[in-house]
Design a protein around this motif. Structure first.
Motif, PDB file in Angstrom:
ATOM      1  N   VAL A 110       0.833  -1.204   0.000  1.00 42.18           N
ATOM      2  CA  VAL A 110       0.000   0.000   0.000  1.00 42.18           C
ATOM      3  C   VAL A 110       0.867   1.252   0.000  1.00 42.18           C
ATOM      4  CG1 VAL A 110      -1.632   1.344   1.385  1.00 42.18           C
ATOM      5  CG2 VAL A 110      -2.000  -1.093   1.052  1.00 42.18           C
ATOM      6  N   MET A 111       1.879   1.271   0.820  1.00 41.50           N
ATOM      7  CA  MET A 111       2.724   2.458   0.921  1.00 41.50           C
ATOM      8  C   MET A 111       3.550   2.701  -0.342  1.00 41.50           C
ATOM      9  SD  MET A 111       1.998   3.853   3.632  1.00 41.50           S
ATOM     10  CE  MET A 111       1.167   3.538   5.136  1.00 41.50           C
ATOM     11  N   THR A 112       3.958   1.647  -1.007  1.00 44.60           N
ATOM     12  CA  THR A 112       4.826   1.824  -2.173  1.00 44.60           C
ATOM     13  C   THR A 112       4.083   1.932  -3.490  1.00 44.60           C
ATOM     14  OG1 THR A 112       5.138  -0.565  -2.393  1.00 44.60           O
ATOM     15  CG2 THR A 112       6.777   0.640  -1.089  1.00 44.60           C
ATOM     16  N   GLU A 113       2.831   1.478  -3.560  1.00 43.85           N
ATOM     17  CA  GLU A 113       2.133   1.435  -4.847  1.00 43.85           C
ATOM     18  C   GLU A 113       0.958   2.392  -4.976  1.00 43.85           C
ATOM     19  OE1 GLU A 113       3.291  -0.092  -7.400  1.00 43.85           O
ATOM     20  OE2 GLU A 113       4.863  -1.115  -6.290  1.00 43.85           O
ATOM     21  N   SER A 114       0.468   2.951  -3.891  1.00 40.19           N
ATOM     22  CA  SER A 114      -0.720   3.791  -3.989  1.00 40.19           C
ATOM     23  C   SER A 114      -0.450   5.120  -4.697  1.00 40.19           C
ATOM     24  CB  SER A 114      -1.334   4.031  -2.604  1.00 40.19           C
ATOM     25  OG  SER A 114      -0.401   4.638  -1.760  1.00 40.19           O
ATOM     26  N   HIS A 115       0.809   5.491  -4.890  1.00 37.54           N
ATOM     27  CA  HIS A 115       1.114   6.728  -5.616  1.00 37.54           C
ATOM     28  C   HIS A 115       0.684   6.654  -7.083  1.00 37.54           C
ATOM     29  CE1 HIS A 115       4.507   5.177  -7.979  1.00 37.54           C
ATOM     30  NE2 HIS A 115       4.716   4.400  -6.933  1.00 37.54           N
ATOM     31  N   TRP A 137     -14.675   6.907  -8.365  1.00 37.03           N
ATOM     32  CA  TRP A 137     -14.972   5.470  -8.449  1.00 37.03           C
ATOM     33  C   TRP A 137     -13.834   4.633  -7.901  1.00 37.03           C
ATOM     34  CZ3 TRP A 137     -19.775   4.476  -8.874  1.00 37.03           C
ATOM     35  CH2 TRP A 137     -20.603   5.360  -9.531  1.00 37.03           C
ATOM     36  N   VAL A 138     -12.613   5.075  -8.140  1.00 37.00           N
ATOM     37  CA  VAL A 138     -11.455   4.346  -7.607  1.00 37.00           C
ATOM     38  C   VAL A 138     -11.475   4.383  -6.084  1.00 37.00           C
ATOM     39  CG1 VAL A 138      -8.943   4.328  -7.466  1.00 37.00           C
ATOM     40  CG2 VAL A 138     -10.057   4.740  -9.654  1.00 37.00           C
ATOM     41  N   VAL A 139     -11.731   5.553  -5.519  1.00 33.61           N
ATOM     42  CA  VAL A 139     -11.773   5.676  -4.060  1.00 33.61           C
ATOM     43  C   VAL A 139     -12.932   4.865  -3.483  1.00 33.61           C
ATOM     44  CG1 VAL A 139     -12.159   7.314  -2.170  1.00 33.61           C
ATOM     45  CG2 VAL A 139     -10.571   7.879  -4.000  1.00 33.61           C
ATOM     46  N   ALA A 140     -14.060   4.850  -4.161  1.00 39.09           N
ATOM     47  CA  ALA A 140     -15.193   4.035  -3.695  1.00 39.09           C
ATOM     48  C   ALA A 140     -14.825   2.555  -3.702  1.00 39.09           C
ATOM     49  CB  ALA A 140     -16.412   4.285  -4.569  1.00 39.09           C
ATOM     50  N   SER A 163     -13.467  -2.530  -0.986  1.00 37.69           N
ATOM     51  CA  SER A 163     -12.646  -3.734  -1.091  1.00 37.69           C
ATOM     52  C   SER A 163     -11.211  -3.317  -1.336  1.00 37.69           C
ATOM     53  CB  SER A 163     -13.155  -4.619  -2.221  1.00 37.69           C
ATOM     54  OG  SER A 163     -12.344  -5.751  -2.327  1.00 37.69           O
ATOM     55  N   PHE A 164     -10.554  -2.898  -0.282  1.00 37.69           N
ATOM     56  CA  PHE A 164      -9.273  -2.230  -0.430  1.00 37.69           C
ATOM     57  C   PHE A 164      -8.210  -3.095  -1.098  1.00 37.69           C
ATOM     58  CE2 PHE A 164      -5.184  -0.601   0.914  1.00 37.69           C
ATOM     59  CZ  PHE A 164      -5.316   0.707   0.505  1.00 37.69           C
ATOM     60  N   THR A 165      -8.034  -4.285  -0.633  1.00 33.83           N
ATOM     61  CA  THR A 165      -6.969  -5.131  -1.167  1.00 33.83           C
ATOM     62  C   THR A 165      -7.179  -5.450  -2.642  1.00 33.83           C
ATOM     63  OG1 THR A 165      -6.619  -6.113   0.994  1.00 33.83           O
ATOM     64  CG2 THR A 165      -5.760  -7.313  -0.870  1.00 33.83           C
ATOM     65  N   LEU A 166      -8.357  -5.898  -2.993  1.00 36.29           N
ATOM     66  CA  LEU A 166      -8.624  -6.238  -4.392  1.00 36.29           C
ATOM     67  C   LEU A 166      -8.529  -5.009  -5.284  1.00 36.29           C
ATOM     68  CD1 LEU A 166     -11.578  -8.722  -3.960  1.00 36.29           C
ATOM     69  CD2 LEU A 166      -9.195  -9.252  -4.455  1.00 36.29           C
ATOM     70  N   ALA A 167      -9.029  -3.878  -4.812  1.00 39.00           N
ATOM     71  CA  ALA A 167      -8.973  -2.648  -5.604  1.00 39.00           C
ATOM     72  C   ALA A 167      -7.536  -2.180  -5.791  1.00 39.00           C
ATOM     73  CB  ALA A 167      -9.803  -1.555  -4.946  1.00 39.00           C
ATOM     74  N   TYR A 171      -4.842  -4.012  -5.979  1.00 39.87           N
ATOM     75  CA  TYR A 171      -4.190  -4.851  -6.981  1.00 39.87           C
ATOM     76  C   TYR A 171      -4.800  -4.667  -8.370  1.00 39.87           C
ATOM     77  CZ  TYR A 171      -1.908  -6.986  -3.033  1.00 39.87           C
ATOM     78  OH  TYR A 171      -1.167  -7.189  -1.909  1.00 39.87           O
ATOM     79  N   TRP A 172      -6.029  -4.175  -8.453  1.00 36.65           N
ATOM     80  CA  TRP A 172      -6.669  -3.937  -9.749  1.00 36.65           C
ATOM     81  C   TRP A 172      -6.202  -2.615 -10.364  1.00 36.65           C
ATOM     82  CZ3 TRP A 172      -9.420  -6.724 -13.080  1.00 36.65           C
ATOM     83  CH2 TRP A 172     -10.060  -6.051 -14.106  1.00 36.65           C
ATOM     84  N   PHE A 173      -6.190  -1.547  -9.561  1.00 38.11           N
ATOM     85  CA  PHE A 173      -5.906  -0.221 -10.086  1.00 38.11           C
ATOM     86  C   PHE A 173      -4.421   0.144 -10.097  1.00 38.11           C
ATOM     87  CE2 PHE A 173     -10.376   0.356  -8.742  1.00 38.11           C
ATOM     88  CZ  PHE A 173     -10.887   0.661  -9.986  1.00 38.11           C
ATOM     89  N   CYS A 174      -3.600  -0.556  -9.365  1.00 37.18           N
ATOM     90  CA  CYS A 174      -2.163  -0.270  -9.316  1.00 37.18           C
ATOM     91  C   CYS A 174      -1.427  -1.446  -9.955  1.00 37.18           C
ATOM     92  CB  CYS A 174      -1.703  -0.076  -7.878  1.00 37.18           C
ATOM     93  SG  CYS A 174      -2.582   1.221  -7.016  1.00 37.18           S
ATOM     94  N   PRO A 175      -1.050  -1.317 -11.239  1.00 31.60           N
ATOM     95  CA  PRO A 175      -0.509  -2.473 -11.966  1.00 31.60           C
ATOM     96  C   PRO A 175       0.781  -3.047 -11.379  1.00 31.60           C
ATOM     97  CG  PRO A 175      -0.549  -0.492 -13.351  1.00 31.60           C
ATOM     98  CD  PRO A 175      -1.143  -0.124 -12.045  1.00 31.60           C
ATOM     99  N   ASN A 176       1.625  -2.220 -10.798  1.00 33.56           N
ATOM    100  CA  ASN A 176       2.867  -2.746 -10.229  1.00 33.56           C
ATOM    101  C   ASN A 176       2.617  -3.604  -8.993  1.00 33.56           C
ATOM    102  OD1 ASN A 176       4.346  -1.448 -12.177  1.00 33.56           O
ATOM    103  ND2 ASN A 176       4.686   0.362 -10.936  1.00 33.56           N
ATOM    104  N   ALA A 177       1.490  -3.390  -8.353  1.00 33.03           N
ATOM    105  CA  ALA A 177       1.179  -4.133  -7.131  1.00 33.03           C
ATOM    106  C   ALA A 177       0.685  -5.540  -7.421  1.00 33.03           C
ATOM    107  CB  ALA A 177       0.134  -3.375  -6.316  1.00 33.03           C
TER     108      ALA A 177
END
Length: 95
Positions: A29-34, A46-49, A54-58, A60-66
């Motif tokens: 979370v700390m390294t990929e949420s940027h 929509w991304v924040v919603a 569903s924080f974990t799944l979202a 990994y869906w929206f942050c490709p490096n994660a």
């Protein structure tokens, strides 16, 4: 090796594995949420919603490096939960 002895090994190993999964999740979370900065204001709602519900799944869906890091999280968390569950079944706990 008996199930009781294996349960005694799996109980702390499962707990440690789930703790490692939680620490790995915090690191991800700390390294990929940027990377969420690439969304426009309207899309970010929509991304924040999705992150809220569903924080974990979202993440990994929206942050490709994660996504690659999600495999380790799934292995540690799922494996830890499995070991802990098996230990609870195999060990003769009194309820």
């Amino acid at each position: 090796m008996s199930k009781q002895l294996l349960g005694l090994i799996f109980l702390p190993a499962g707990i440690l594995s789930m703790c490692a999964a939680a620490l790995w999740q915090m690191y991800t979370v700390m390294t990929e949420s940027h990377t969420l900065n690439r969304f426009k204001d309207r899309q970010l709602v929509w991304v924040v919603a999705a992150l809220f519900f569903s924080f974990t799944l979202a993440l990994y869906w929206f942050c490709p490096n994660a996504r690659k890091k999600g495999l380790l999280f799934a292995l540690l968390g799922g494996g830890g939960a499995l070991m802990y569950g098996l230990a609870r079944i195999w060990l003769p706990f009194k309820s």
